[in-house]
Every structure is written in C-alpha cells, then in structure tokens.
Design an enzyme around this catalytic site. Sequence first.
Site, short mmCIF file in Angstrom:
data_model
loop_
_atom_site.label_atom_id
_atom_site.label_comp_id
_atom_site.label_asym_id
_atom_site.label_seq_id
_atom_site.Cartn_x
_atom_site.Cartn_y
_atom_site.Cartn_z
N ASP A 25 -24.74 4.92 -9.30
CA ASP A 25 -26.05 4.65 -9.40
C ASP A 25 -26.33 4.34 -10.90
OD1 ASP A 25 -28.75 4.26 -8.34
OD2 ASP A 25 -29.11 6.24 -9.19
N ASP A 27 -30.14 4.22 -12.67
CA ASP A 27 -31.11 4.81 -13.21
C ASP A 27 -31.02 6.52 -12.85
OD1 ASP A 27 -32.98 2.96 -14.30
OD2 ASP A 27 -32.92 2.34 -12.45
N ASP A 221 -27.85 10.33 -8.73
CA ASP A 221 -28.63 11.79 -9.22
C ASP A 221 -29.77 12.04 -8.03
OD1 ASP A 221 -30.14 9.03 -9.40
OD2 ASP A 221 -31.83 10.50 -10.54
#
Length: 272
Positions: A25, A27, A221
């Site tokens: 991922d 961001d 995240d």
Amino acid sequence: MTYGIRITTPEELAALPHPHAWLCDMDGVLIRENLVLPGAKEFISALESSGTPYLVLTNNSIFTRRDLSARLATSGLDIPEERIWTSAVATADFLASQSHGGSAYVIGEAGLTTALHQQGFVMTDTKPEYVVLGETRNYSFSAITQAIRLIEGGAKFIATNPDASGPSPEGTLPATGSVAALITTATNRKPYFVGKPNPIMIRAGLNRIGVHSETTAFIGDRMDTDMRSGLEAGLQTHLVLSGSTALEDVSTYPFRPVAIHEGIGGVVPLVS
C-alpha cells in the site's frame, strides 16, 4: 485490550517464508502527507536491487499512475509508473473484462477517466452501460443527480473503492464510499466496489506482474481493507502501524495479519 497482540520479533520474522514478490500500500506505508516514512527508501531499494517483482497499490482513483510516480519522486521515492496499481486502473481493467469497448458515465478525475479511455470506453451521459463513481475533490450535485437517474434507467453501478473518508492536512474528507451511500439510498442500488478490500484488485495486480499469491506478501496500514483483501487473496499479510491502525485496534477484528511492524523498515529483512 490487545489479547497478546504485539510487534513481531526479529526471530519470528526470520521464521517466515521469504516472499518472491511484494504488494505494498502507498499512503500510510511508504508516505504520509507527501513525506517519506522511515524505511520506505530502504524497502524499495532492496526490491529494485534484488530484482524482486512488486506493485505499489492505492485505493485513490484521482491521479494517473504517471502523476503518482511523479508525486512519489518529489517525496524522494523513485517508483516507475508501471509499478503502481490504482483502484482506477483496476476498475478499468475489470470493466474491460466485462464489456469490451463499453460506455460509461463517470464521476471522477483524470486517474479514472484516463484508465477507462485506455481500455476503449466511451464517456457519455446518454444511455451508458455503466455509471462509474470514483474519488474527486469536487463532487457535483448535478452530476450525482444525473448518476441517480441513469442508474434508475438501467445503468449498472460501479465504484472504485468503498473508503468512506480520507485524510487531508485540514481534516477528514468524504470519499467514494460516502457518495456511493448517497446514491444507493436514492436508488436502492448498491455498487460493485472493485478496490480494496475486494480481492479482485489484488488478484489483478498479481496477474499484472506474473506472480502467485502463495509466494507473495502484502504490506498495508489498514485492517479493514489491506489486511482483509490480502487475507482473502491468500497472501502473507504484514500490518504496519505508521498509518491508520494502532496496535490496540487489531484485537477488534476477527482476523489477524501474519506479522505486525512499527513501520515498513521492519519487513526489509524479508526482501530477498
């Protein structure tokens, strides 16, 4: 309560199979508000130097892959556009598999419209086959009204991702999922979401770089999108705590990542 959930130790990490490919991922993992997170440069450098296949994923459908590559370069990360996989590109790829050269009414920005054009789709507000909803910073009441009426008229409803909100320096912003909920309430028609946590975005990414889920790892995240989609696609899942999830949040979910790290630097030892 964390119910024994803790950061993965170096010994536990060393016992895991070394993945042959990585999905990551963007961001909250590599960058946060355009600042490179600790360990990100080392992770990308290790992938590049070892020739390990990888893709950087994002549910953001606003920007083209070229735009994102330039944004990452400004932040200090050299990631070519062919290594970036967005929900916009995944959505266009999915629609091309369903209807070659179809038509769509699109609410979104360049990342989405460019991806659809590249797959041969025609943008129209006259009897489109699909209404495609993506993220934009300028949602228009008239465009949403048009989408509602087209869906009522028989257009199939597709959305790039279900994220209800997104971060900004000023605070929370409504995202694709919030607008999709508005349209669903008005039409009683739910969209098909292509982006995470739908594992179809993960599987399409795996196919793009020619690797298998059993030997691929995914770093994210968020438990609700990243870890869920990685789990459902059969990948080795790594959660980092540098973005949206705190350690105490993990115990609220009925599934677990394979490993938990403070940041992406924690997974560098697994890059062969």
